[in-house]
Design a protein around this motif. Structure first.
Motif, PDB file in Angstrom:
ATOM      1  N   ILE A 144       0.864  -1.176   0.000  1.00  0.00           N
ATOM      2  CA  ILE A 144       0.000   0.000   0.000  1.00  0.00           C
ATOM      3  C   ILE A 144       0.904   1.230   0.000  1.00  0.00           C
ATOM      4  O   ILE A 144       1.950   1.248   0.659  1.00  0.00           O
ATOM      5  CB  ILE A 144      -0.891   0.001   1.272  1.00  0.00           C
ATOM      6  CG1 ILE A 144      -1.824  -1.223   1.274  1.00  0.00           C
ATOM      7  CG2 ILE A 144      -1.714   1.295   1.378  1.00  0.00           C
ATOM      8  CD1 ILE A 144      -2.795  -1.297   0.114  1.00  0.00           C
TER       9      ILE A 144
ATOM     10  N   LEU B 235      -4.244   0.510   4.638  1.00  0.00           N
ATOM     11  CA  LEU B 235      -5.401  -0.256   4.226  1.00  0.00           C
ATOM     12  C   LEU B 235      -5.686  -1.362   5.225  1.00  0.00           C
ATOM     13  O   LEU B 235      -4.774  -2.036   5.708  1.00  0.00           O
ATOM     14  CB  LEU B 235      -5.174  -0.863   2.836  1.00  0.00           C
ATOM     15  CG  LEU B 235      -6.350  -1.677   2.293  1.00  0.00           C
ATOM     16  CD1 LEU B 235      -6.669  -1.298   0.862  1.00  0.00           C
ATOM     17  CD2 LEU B 235      -6.110  -3.175   2.405  1.00  0.00           C
TER      18      LEU B 235
ATOM     19  N   GLU C 297      -9.627   2.132   3.367  1.00  0.00           N
ATOM     20  CA  GLU C 297      -8.399   2.909   3.291  1.00  0.00           C
ATOM     21  C   GLU C 297      -8.551   4.143   4.160  1.00  0.00           C
ATOM     22  O   GLU C 297      -9.601   4.778   4.179  1.00  0.00           O
ATOM     23  CB  GLU C 297      -8.131   3.344   1.840  1.00  0.00           C
ATOM     24  CG  GLU C 297      -7.816   2.174   0.900  1.00  0.00           C
ATOM     25  CD  GLU C 297      -7.962   2.587  -0.557  1.00  0.00           C
ATOM     26  OE1 GLU C 297      -6.935   2.955  -1.153  1.00  0.00           O
ATOM     27  OE2 GLU C 297      -9.100   2.535  -1.065  1.00  0.00           O
TER      28      GLU C 297
ATOM     29  N   ALA D 208      -8.778  -0.607  -4.590  1.00  0.00           N
ATOM     30  CA  ALA D 208      -8.107   0.268  -3.630  1.00  0.00           C
ATOM     31  C   ALA D 208      -7.260   1.311  -4.341  1.00  0.00           C
ATOM     32  O   ALA D 208      -6.347   0.986  -5.074  1.00  0.00           O
ATOM     33  CB  ALA D 208      -7.240  -0.568  -2.691  1.00  0.00           C
TER      34      ALA D 208
END
Lengths: 768, 142
Positions: A36, A42, A130, A257
């Motif tokens: 991430i 996340l 997130e 995401a």
């Protein structure tokens, strides 16, 4: 460990949960990257149990809780009520969390309460949550102001070409990025910067091309699903994603995401570009990736999710506007094209000829498409080229090749903008015919219309050589690295024409329909006329048959009564009266001959033909001996029949009639030549290139004036009424008719002995 | 007793007259029974009560109003009473198919009408010689 382990290769191995083929970028499973970006953390919650199963290592930084402490904990313990309350709402909404995001919530980080943006997306059986920074300074009013300004500007644009430059400028104003590019994909997904707005002092990228490998296939697919992509800071490493031991082999799909980690190869690529931060917005047209708003910043920069959402919205507005303008432009162009097409169709109908129809009007085959070097039409055994075209047989060879390779598109059209590459035989014509488009008018591919486009030296300015490099990954495996050099690299492509656009191909296809319809109309007209003619001919033949017989009755009456008069009353008549009776007789005789000939003509035209191999010599000899009794001067004529006259395929009865008429015509008009000799000769010239065996009947006598050489074959045409020669003027018409029925040709020349009648027959050739 | 009659079915008065004139120039000419069309010919023949008294020969023009010579011919050949009477078809046509058709219908001869009277006279003479004077094919004669 190798001495110089390739860092990227190492990262690639570590970041994915399974083995990755390093040699092919297209196979990097980027949606499964287990990292991430630093600007967010996340947390993935299993839907069944609402328990945290995945967490990035940087949760402490963004949420104030360590990843270890939250794995396998229920969601209520990890997130505040502000967040958890929205979960059932989002799960029950048709558009999921789209309109709920971002959820603003406070997190206690260390001793501070910090406002964060929480973005929730669903991914299969997980919720991807997130947490990222919420910009303090971005007030709702400011944001709306920016948005409406951008949209108003875009919507005000009327000109298609301005749309891009203006949009780039607006986007730069709104986002403050160093460089904003409108990046458009071609059919192969090579990208071109078609417009840009940039900070002063930066090198322009406009007009540069990027090879399709720069944005590999799976990355393009991700753009369709998640249209905004922020890579906020390539200088800070991504945070690895940790997972609970309870999830077994499940790997998280991070498509949804926004903070999904960046492929190390891409980081390397951006590094070579000196770009620290990139923000891209996908422009989608009809479900396909049309292009991107590609924004670069040369220092770290975080863009609030609200602005990202706004950009997404702007992208949609832009895409809608683009469609609208393209549709308008397409409509205008197709209107013009259709007018041209209809004009051509009308011209074909009017001229009843595809060649005329496609060339005679203001709209024609040569100006139908822009930049054509020439055209060619092959139709019904006829071929014509206009301006410049490769040789006919080369085009037909090409068609044969295309047919071998699965045939042209729907069997209707073939187009290629670099025909010489696929069909090397055409290479030498690249200058004038690098591009070829052919529409097929019949199922046999023998009737077609083709257009050609000249080869142009096509230059493409690549942003660096469009080749990726193989990098030694250190353990003997090579991996494909990104392009390092972005030095302008100009590629010249030869033997390539301007492309045939979709609109042009559509136009060609509809022109094809128009041509076929117009031709059908013509054919049905011709057929109708033919049918009428045939009927008229039949009627005429019946008529001449009937009339001829009926005419004979009064002739018999005249003849009979005059004879009876002469016989029974002869002694009462003086010489003058007897002479008159004789004149009546000869008049009747002539009339009788007329009737016989007309009957003969009607017979020649009707009835079936029986084709045989006919030897002309015996026929001619027979006719001559027959005629020698009829024509008093025949005895003095030197007759010559060429030995071994080649046999001809013909109807024997008609062939005999043909010789009878030609030879009796010769006897009638025979006159001595300069040496006082009377001669008649029958012969043939052997076939030579293109010309079949030609038979002739020639006699001494005066030349036939040029202006009569055609009309003598017409009915009742005689050269001169003053001539002493007898005849009805039907004989040569019968000759012409017989020759026509054999698909041949008869013509007269003033050679050989004096006057020569030449003919050839080709009864099997029905095309004539 | 032989009737020495010739039946002529001919709608063209002139042609009939020529025939009569040509006939009349023969020595001991047969009697000409002239019918102006096919129907009249059949009616005329129906009035003969005995087969033996039928005309020695029927000459039929092809083209006649009402009933063509060929139709008359067909009727004559399908009637037991008249089927043995010789029938000659006479026409101005020398089309091979016309001639063939006449024989198909059972004609005993086919004559093309001569365009010259002189030729007609010779033709009539030969008809008279063959069909009237020497023909012994009729059953009534046996």
């Amino acid at each position: 460990m190798h001495a110089h382990e390739d860092l990227v290769a190492q990262q690639l191995r570590n970041l994915y949960p399974f083995k990755v083929n390093l040699e092919n970028c297209d196979e990097e499973p980027i949606r499964y990257i287990q990292s991430i970006q630093a600007h967010a953390c996340l947390v993935a919650v299993e839907l069944d149990t609402l328990t945290v199963r995945f967490a990035s290592e940087n949760t402490m930084q963004h949420m104030g809780k360590s990843w270890k402490s939250i794995l396998d904990r229920p969601i209520q313990e990890v997130f505040s009520f502000e967040v958890t309350a929205q979960i059932p709402v989002g799960l029950n909404r048709e558009d999921g969390f789209e309109t709920l995001n971002p959820i603003q919530a406070f997190f206690t980080i260390g001793s501070e309460r910090v406002l964060k943006n929480v973005i929730i997306n669903r991914s299969d059986d997980y919720l991807l949550i997130e947490v990222e920074a919420a910009s303090q300074f971005l007030h709702a009013s400011r944001y709306q102001q920016l948005l409406s300004r951008a949209i108003t500007k875009i919507q005000r644009l009327r000109e298609y070409d301005n749309l891009f430059t203006e949009t780039a400028a607006v986007l730069r104003q709104v986002t403050g990025y160093d460089r904003v590019m409108i990046y458009k994909f071609d059919e192969e997904y090579n990208g071109e910067v078609i417009a840009e707005a940039r900070r002063e002092g930066l090198e322009p990228f406009e007009g540069l091309r990027y090879p399709h490998t720069d944005i590999p296939k799976q990355a393009r697919e991700l753009y369709l699903k998640n249209r905004v992509r922020l890579i906020s800071d390539t200088s800070t490493p991504s945070s690895p994603l940790r997972r609970s031991d309870n999830v077994g082999d499940h790997y998280l799909d991070l498509t949804a995401a926004g903070s999904r980690g960046v492929s190390p190869v891409h980081v390397e690529y951006l590094g070579y570009l000196n770009v620290n931060n990139s923000l891209s917005v996908a422009i989608v047209q009809e479900g396909k990736l049309w292009g991107l708003f590609a924004m670069h910043h040369y220092s770290p920069r975080f863009v609030d999710v609200s602005i990202r959402n706004m950009l997404l919205f702007v992208g949609q507005i832009f895409s809608g506007h683009l469609s609208l303008q393209m549709a308008n432009r397409y409509r205008q162009e197709s209107l013009n094209r259709n007018l041209a097409r209809l004009a051509i169709g009308e011209m074909i109908t009017k001229t009843r000829d595809i060649f005329e129809g496609l060339t005679a009007g203001t709209h024609n085959v040569l100006n139908m498409f822009q930049g054509t070097s020439g055209a060619a039409i092959q139709f019904d055994g006829r071929y014509q080229q206009f301006r410049s075209a490769p040789p006919q047989e080369k085009i037909n060879d090409l068609i044969a090749l295309v047919r071998e390779n699965n045939g042209p598109e729907n069997n209707l059209i073939f187009h290629h903008d670099r025909a010489g590459k696929t069909y090397p035989d055409l290479q030498q014509y690249s200058d004038s015919a690098a591009g070829i488009m052919i529409i097929f008018l019949n199922a046999e591919f023998t009737d077609w219309v083709a257009w050609f486009r000249p080869g142009i030296s096509h230059t493409i300015t690549w942003a660096g050589k469009p080749e990726k490099e193989m990098v030694d990954s250190g353990d003997g495996v090579r991996r494909l690295g990104p392009r390092k050099s972005f030095q302008r690299y100009v590629e010249t492509v030869d033997g390539c024409s301007a492309p045939w656009t979709k609109e042009e191909i559509d136009l060609a296809l509809s022109l094809r329909i128009t041509i076929i319809n117009s031709l059908m109309q013509r054919y049905s007209e011709v057929k109708q006329v033919n049918d009428q003619l045939r009927k008229a001919l039949e009627d005429l033949e019946t008529f001449s048959y009937t009339v001829s017989h009926d005419l004979r009755a009064p002739l018999r009456a005249i003849n009979g009564y005059t004879e009876i008069l002469a016989e029974d009353y002869g002694q009462h008549l003086d010489d003058d009266a007897r002479l008159i009776i004789q004149k009546i007789h000869s008049g009747v005789e002539q009339m009788n001959n007329f009737i016989t000939d007309i009957l003969e003509l009607s017979r020649v035209g009707s009835g079936g033909m029986q084709l045989d191999e006919v030897a002309p010599a015996p026929l001619a000899a027979e006719v001559i001996s027959e005629l020698q009794g009829v024509y008093p001067n025949a005895e003095r004529v030197a007759v010559n029949i060429q030995r071994n006259l080649p046999v001809v395929r013909a109807d024997k009865r008609l062939m005999r009639q043909l010789y009878l008429n030609l030879i009796s015509n010769a006897f009638k008009y025979l006159e001595p030549d300069a040496s006082g000799k009377l001669a008649l000769s029958i012969g043939a010239r052997p076939a030579s290139e293109g010309e079949p065996t030609t038979y002739y009947v020639t006699n001494t006598g005066p030349a036939i004036p040029e202006e009569y050489t055609r009309t003598i074959f017409e009915m009742f045409s005689r050269l001169s009424s003053q001539t002493k020669a007898e005849g009805t003027g039907v004989g040569l018409a019968i000759v012409d008719r017989i020759v026509q029925r054999h698909n041949g040709k008869v013509w007269v020349t003033n050679d050989h002995l004096g006057v020569t009648f030449n003919f050839f027959l080709s009864p099997e050739n029905t095309a004539r | 007793m032989y009737t020495n009659q010739i039946l002529l079915a001919e709608d063209d008065t002139t042609d009939a007259e020529f025939f009569q004139r040509a006939l009349s120039r023969l020595d001991s000419p047969p009697e000409l029974v002239w019918c102006k069309n096919g129907v009249e010919a059949l009616e005329g023949l129906a009035s003969y009560t005995e087969a033996a008294s039928l005309p020695r020969l029927a000459i039929l023009d092809i083209k006649m109003p009402g009933m063509s010579g060929l139709e008359v011919l067909e009727k004559l050949k399908s009637d037991a009473r008249t089927k043995d009477m010789p029938v000659i078809i006479m026409s101005s046509s020398d089309e091979p198919q016309d001639i063939a058709r006449a024989y198909d219908y059972g004609a005993n001869g086919y004559l093309v009408k001569p365009s010259r009277f002189q030729d007609l006279r010779e033709l009539v003479g030969s008809i008279n010689y063959f069909w009237i004077k020497t023909n012994r094919l009729r059953p009534a004669d046996s």
